[in-house]
Scaffold this motif. Structure first.
Motif, PDB file in Angstrom:
ATOM      1  N   PHE A   1      -0.290  56.409  46.440  1.00 40.25           N
ATOM      2  CA  PHE A   1      -0.931  55.108  46.631  1.00 40.25           C
ATOM      3  C   PHE A   1      -1.847  55.154  47.844  1.00 40.25           C
ATOM      4  O   PHE A   1      -1.811  56.088  48.640  1.00 40.25           O
ATOM      5  CB  PHE A   1       0.123  54.019  46.861  1.00 40.25           C
ATOM      6  N   ASN A   2      -2.602  54.085  47.989  1.00 41.09           N
ATOM      7  CA  ASN A   2      -3.501  53.964  49.133  1.00 41.09           C
ATOM      8  C   ASN A   2      -3.055  52.753  49.959  1.00 41.09           C
ATOM      9  O   ASN A   2      -3.312  51.620  49.586  1.00 41.09           O
ATOM     10  CB  ASN A   2      -4.929  53.789  48.587  1.00 41.09           C
ATOM     11  N   LYS A   3      -2.342  53.037  51.053  1.00 41.06           N
ATOM     12  CA  LYS A   3      -1.775  51.937  51.850  1.00 41.06           C
ATOM     13  C   LYS A   3      -2.757  51.470  52.923  1.00 41.06           C
ATOM     14  O   LYS A   3      -3.446  52.276  53.525  1.00 41.06           O
ATOM     15  CB  LYS A   3      -0.482  52.434  52.507  1.00 41.06           C
ATOM     16  N   ILE A   4      -2.752  50.171  53.164  1.00 42.64           N
ATOM     17  CA  ILE A   4      -3.550  49.631  54.267  1.00 42.64           C
ATOM     18  C   ILE A   4      -2.568  48.964  55.226  1.00 42.64           C
ATOM     19  O   ILE A   4      -1.814  48.081  54.821  1.00 42.64           O
ATOM     20  CB  ILE A   4      -4.560  48.573  53.766  1.00 42.64           C
ATOM     21  N   ARG A   5      -2.540  49.426  56.496  1.00 42.78           N
ATOM     22  CA  ARG A   5      -1.634  48.793  57.462  1.00 42.78           C
ATOM     23  C   ARG A   5      -2.411  47.737  58.239  1.00 42.78           C
ATOM     24  O   ARG A   5      -3.431  48.025  58.849  1.00 42.78           O
ATOM     25  CB  ARG A   5      -1.033  49.839  58.408  1.00 42.78           C
ATOM     26  N   LYS A   6      -1.883  46.485  58.180  1.00 38.70           N
ATOM     27  CA  LYS A   6      -2.581  45.406  58.894  1.00 38.70           C
ATOM     28  C   LYS A   6      -1.917  45.134  60.239  1.00 38.70           C
ATOM     29  O   LYS A   6      -2.554  44.719  61.194  1.00 38.70           O
ATOM     30  CB  LYS A   6      -2.573  44.139  58.035  1.00 38.70           C
ATOM     31  N   SER A   7      -0.600  45.314  60.314  1.00 38.25           N
ATOM     32  CA  SER A   7       0.125  45.151  61.575  1.00 38.25           C
ATOM     33  C   SER A   7       1.440  45.929  61.451  1.00 38.25           C
ATOM     34  O   SER A   7       1.681  46.556  60.421  1.00 38.25           O
ATOM     35  CB  SER A   7       0.407  43.678  61.853  1.00 38.25           C
ATOM     36  N   ASP A   8       2.303  45.842  62.479  1.00 35.84           N
ATOM     37  CA  ASP A   8       3.564  46.595  62.437  1.00 35.84           C
ATOM     38  C   ASP A   8       4.353  46.324  61.156  1.00 35.84           C
ATOM     39  O   ASP A   8       4.979  47.209  60.594  1.00 35.84           O
ATOM     40  CB  ASP A   8       4.461  46.206  63.638  1.00 35.84           C
ATOM     41  N   VAL A   9       4.350  45.036  60.732  1.00 34.90           N
ATOM     42  CA  VAL A   9       5.184  44.681  59.577  1.00 34.90           C
ATOM     43  C   VAL A   9       4.367  44.185  58.382  1.00 34.90           C
ATOM     44  O   VAL A   9       4.931  43.664  57.424  1.00 34.90           O
ATOM     45  CB  VAL A   9       6.234  43.604  59.951  1.00 34.90           C
ATOM     46  N   ASP A  10       3.075  44.337  58.447  1.00 34.21           N
ATOM     47  CA  ASP A  10       2.243  43.855  57.345  1.00 34.21           C
ATOM     48  C   ASP A  10       1.440  45.016  56.765  1.00 34.21           C
ATOM     49  O   ASP A  10       0.497  45.505  57.364  1.00 34.21           O
ATOM     50  CB  ASP A  10       1.300  42.741  57.860  1.00 34.21           C
ATOM     51  N   VAL A  11       1.892  45.472  55.580  1.00 36.28           N
ATOM     52  CA  VAL A  11       1.147  46.537  54.903  1.00 36.28           C
ATOM     53  C   VAL A  11       0.833  46.090  53.487  1.00 36.28           C
ATOM     54  O   VAL A  11       1.527  45.232  52.932  1.00 36.28           O
ATOM     55  CB  VAL A  11       1.932  47.882  54.873  1.00 36.28           C
ATOM     56  N   ALA A  12      -0.211  46.670  52.937  1.00 42.86           N
ATOM     57  CA  ALA A  12      -0.573  46.343  51.552  1.00 42.86           C
ATOM     58  C   ALA A  12      -0.936  47.633  50.840  1.00 42.86           C
ATOM     59  O   ALA A  12      -1.348  48.609  51.478  1.00 42.86           O
ATOM     60  CB  ALA A  12      -1.763  45.390  51.545  1.00 42.86           C
ATOM     61  N   ILE A  13      -0.764  47.630  49.526  1.00 45.65           N
ATOM     62  CA  ILE A  13      -1.200  48.787  48.739  1.00 45.65           C
ATOM     63  C   ILE A  13      -2.538  48.405  48.116  1.00 45.65           C
ATOM     64  O   ILE A  13      -2.641  47.390  47.422  1.00 45.65           O
ATOM     65  CB  ILE A  13      -0.165  49.132  47.624  1.00 45.65           C
ATOM     66  N   ALA A  14      -3.554  49.234  48.402  1.00 50.87           N
ATOM     67  CA  ALA A  14      -4.905  48.906  47.915  1.00 50.87           C
ATOM     68  C   ALA A  14      -4.956  48.981  46.397  1.00 50.87           C
ATOM     69  O   ALA A  14      -4.307  49.826  45.786  1.00 50.87           O
ATOM     70  CB  ALA A  14      -5.897  49.889  48.516  1.00 50.87           C
ATOM     71  N   LYS A  15      -5.734  48.073  45.843  1.00 51.68           N
ATOM     72  CA  LYS A  15      -5.861  48.096  44.373  1.00 51.68           C
ATOM     73  C   LYS A  15      -7.280  48.525  43.995  1.00 51.68           C
ATOM     74  O   LYS A  15      -7.812  48.138  42.995  1.00 51.68           O
ATOM     75  CB  LYS A  15      -5.544  46.716  43.801  1.00 51.68           C
ATOM     76  N   ASP A  16      -7.871  49.361  44.870  1.00 58.54           N
ATOM     77  CA  ASP A  16      -9.233  49.794  44.586  1.00 58.54           C
ATOM     78  C   ASP A  16      -9.226  50.952  43.586  1.00 58.54           C
ATOM     79  O   ASP A  16      -8.177  51.477  43.221  1.00 58.54           O
ATOM     80  CB  ASP A  16      -9.970  50.195  45.870  1.00 58.54           C
ATOM     81  N   ALA A  17     -10.402  51.333  43.181  1.00 53.99           N
ATOM     82  CA  ALA A  17     -10.531  52.357  42.154  1.00 53.99           C
ATOM     83  C   ALA A  17      -9.980  53.705  42.614  1.00 53.99           C
ATOM     84  O   ALA A  17      -9.557  54.528  41.805  1.00 53.99           O
ATOM     85  CB  ALA A  17     -11.991  52.491  41.777  1.00 53.99           C
ATOM     86  N   LYS A  18      -9.988  53.904  43.953  1.00 55.61           N
ATOM     87  CA  LYS A  18      -9.518  55.195  44.474  1.00 55.61           C
ATOM     88  C   LYS A  18      -8.007  55.338  44.316  1.00 55.61           C
ATOM     89  O   LYS A  18      -7.467  56.413  44.277  1.00 55.61           O
ATOM     90  CB  LYS A  18      -9.852  55.275  45.968  1.00 55.61           C
ATOM     91  N   SER A  19      -7.321  54.194  44.278  1.00 57.08           N
ATOM     92  CA  SER A  19      -5.858  54.246  44.275  1.00 57.08           C
ATOM     93  C   SER A  19      -5.320  54.785  42.958  1.00 57.08           C
ATOM     94  O   SER A  19      -5.664  54.324  41.887  1.00 57.08           O
ATOM     95  CB  SER A  19      -5.300  52.855  44.513  1.00 57.08           C
ATOM     96  N   ASP A  20      -4.411  55.757  43.091  1.00 53.84           N
ATOM     97  CA  ASP A  20      -3.794  56.332  41.895  1.00 53.84           C
ATOM     98  C   ASP A  20      -2.796  55.384  41.249  1.00 53.84           C
ATOM     99  O   ASP A  20      -2.225  55.706  40.220  1.00 53.84           O
ATOM    100  CB  ASP A  20      -3.086  57.645  42.269  1.00 53.84           C
ATOM    101  N   SER A  21      -2.565  54.226  41.902  1.00 49.35           N
ATOM    102  CA  SER A  21      -1.608  53.290  41.315  1.00 49.35           C
ATOM    103  C   SER A  21      -2.093  52.859  39.929  1.00 49.35           C
ATOM    104  O   SER A  21      -1.325  52.395  39.095  1.00 49.35           O
ATOM    105  CB  SER A  21      -1.421  52.078  42.213  1.00 49.35           C
ATOM    106  N   MET A  22      -3.403  53.022  39.700  1.00 54.04           N
ATOM    107  CA  MET A  22      -3.959  52.718  38.372  1.00 54.04           C
ATOM    108  C   MET A  22      -3.365  53.638  37.304  1.00 54.04           C
ATOM    109  O   MET A  22      -3.384  53.339  36.134  1.00 54.04           O
ATOM    110  CB  MET A  22      -5.482  52.935  38.371  1.00 54.04           C
ATOM    111  N   ASN A  23      -2.883  54.799  37.738  1.00 51.48           N
ATOM    112  CA  ASN A  23      -2.420  55.796  36.767  1.00 51.48           C
ATOM    113  C   ASN A  23      -0.952  55.652  36.384  1.00 51.48           C
ATOM    114  O   ASN A  23      -0.383  56.547  35.801  1.00 51.48           O
ATOM    115  CB  ASN A  23      -2.607  57.214  37.332  1.00 51.48           C
ATOM    116  N   LEU A  24      -0.329  54.545  36.785  1.00 57.38           N
ATOM    117  CA  LEU A  24       1.110  54.414  36.560  1.00 57.38           C
ATOM    118  C   LEU A  24       1.473  54.209  35.095  1.00 57.38           C
ATOM    119  O   LEU A  24       2.593  54.484  34.690  1.00 57.38           O
ATOM    120  CB  LEU A  24       1.668  53.248  37.389  1.00 57.38           C
ATOM    121  N   GLU A  25       0.520  53.692  34.354  1.00 57.20           N
ATOM    122  CA  GLU A  25       0.712  53.382  32.937  1.00 57.20           C
ATOM    123  C   GLU A  25       1.518  54.464  32.206  1.00 57.20           C
ATOM    124  O   GLU A  25       2.498  54.184  31.528  1.00 57.20           O
ATOM    125  CB  GLU A  25      -0.695  53.246  32.313  1.00 57.20           C
TER     126      GLU A  25
END
Ligand code: R5P
Length: 306
Positions: free
Chosen positions: A194-218
């Motif tokens: 995945f492509n993680k984005i850290r916003k703060s110590d306790v705030d992270v998000a997983i990017a949903k952009d085209a680069k992210s392999d999370s698209m391939n989970l299907e």
């Protein structure tokens, strides 16, 4: 090889005994009991139970909760040297202060460097398990003493191969690809990063952009997802990765594997409640989640330090 002596201030005696048994496969090793206590004003009192002149000492203590542990350990090393120890090495299965490898904000200290300088001044060598190498490619860049890195990937790959049916390994961020790739081959499992984005110590998000392999989970809907990370600290990286798996409608219960169970505050409970019942970590830090034994891998490299 002459006899070596194993000492610790903070590790439980069972842990030290297990390591000693592993070390005994390669060298003659005896335990060196240390009397450690705090005076009422919280200063440390350290006393050796035996003389140490000319002896090689191995200290084993993980450096989680580092601010609490580091001063007593430096004082122990200095005490050993003062009483004539030949060399004092440190096995720190978890090495802290590796994430501050640049100044993230104006005038912020690059504490990884300063911490490395401290350790290098007080110990003759250092062994650790998978330190968080991100911008540094090698511990040599900041440590001036000989260092050895033990990799947990073999132990984790065996664990996955033996215990998990039809796994797909998930790396929560780009940094994790180094160990995910190394685990997936011997574990005989595909992997997705995945492509993680850290916003703060306790705030992270997983990017949903085209680069992210999370698209391939299907194509992995019928696999068991195994999220693997080096450090689990606030557990928010794990939690967000698992949310992503749920969105992708993966059916099987996710499994979390971490090398280092740092688990600040109550974040272990939070991870169990919010995301995953099955959490396994290596025993680099003593924790209820320890399920993967790494002490044999550590013991194997110790003889190379002498
Ligand atoms: C990131 O740089 C590390 O590899 C881990 O992903 C991170 O330390 C996990 O931290 P947390 O559990 O606080 O999300």
């Amino acid at each position: 090889m002459t006899k070596k002596y194993l000492a610790s201030i903070f590790s439980p005696s069972k842990y030290v005994q297990l390591l000693q048994a592993e070390l005994a496969k390669y060298m003659e090793v005896e335990s060196l009991p240390i009397q450690y206590r705090e005076f009422p004003d919280k200063e440390s009192c350290i006393r050796l139970e035996h003389e140490v002149t000319g002896k090689d000492i191995i200290i084993v203590d993980s450096l989680d909760n580092p601010n609490h542990k580091i001063l007593p350990l430096l004082l122990l090393s200095e005490t050993l040297r003062n009483y004539g120890a030949k060399k004092v090495g440190l096995i720190a299965p978890y090495l802290s202060y590796m994430r501050q490898d640049k100044s993230f904000n104006d005038f912020e200290g690059i504490t990884s460097k300063y911490f490395a300088k401290l350790i290098s001044n007080y110990f003759n060598w250092l062994i650790t398990v998978d330190p968080h190498l991100h911008r540094y490619k090698d511990l040599k860049e900041i440590y001036s003493i000989p260092t050895k890195i033990v990799h947990a990937e073999g132990a984790i790959a065996n664990f996955i191969k033996d215990k998990i049916k039809n796994p797909v390994i998930i790396g929560p961020d780009m940094e994790s690809e180094q160990w995910i790739a190394a685990i997936s081959k011997p574990a005989n499992a595909p992997y997705v990063v995945f492509n993680k984005i850290r916003k703060s110590d306790v705030d992270v998000a997983i990017a949903k952009d085209a680069k992210s392999d999370s698209m391939n989970l299907e194509k992995y809907k019928n696999h068991t997802p195994v999220v693997v990370d080096d450090i689990i600290s606030t557990a928010h990286t794990m939690i967000e990765a698992i949310k992503q798996l749920k969105t992708a409608m993966i059916k099987a219960e996710p499994i979390c594997i971490g090398i280092h169970a740092v688990f600040a505050n109550d974040f272990y409970q939070e991870l169990q409640e919010l995301a995953a019942k099955n959490i396994y970590t290596c025993n680099t830090i003593i924790h209820d989640s320890n399920g993967i034994n790494i002490l044999g891998d550590i013991a194997k490299v110790v003889p190379t330090m002498f």
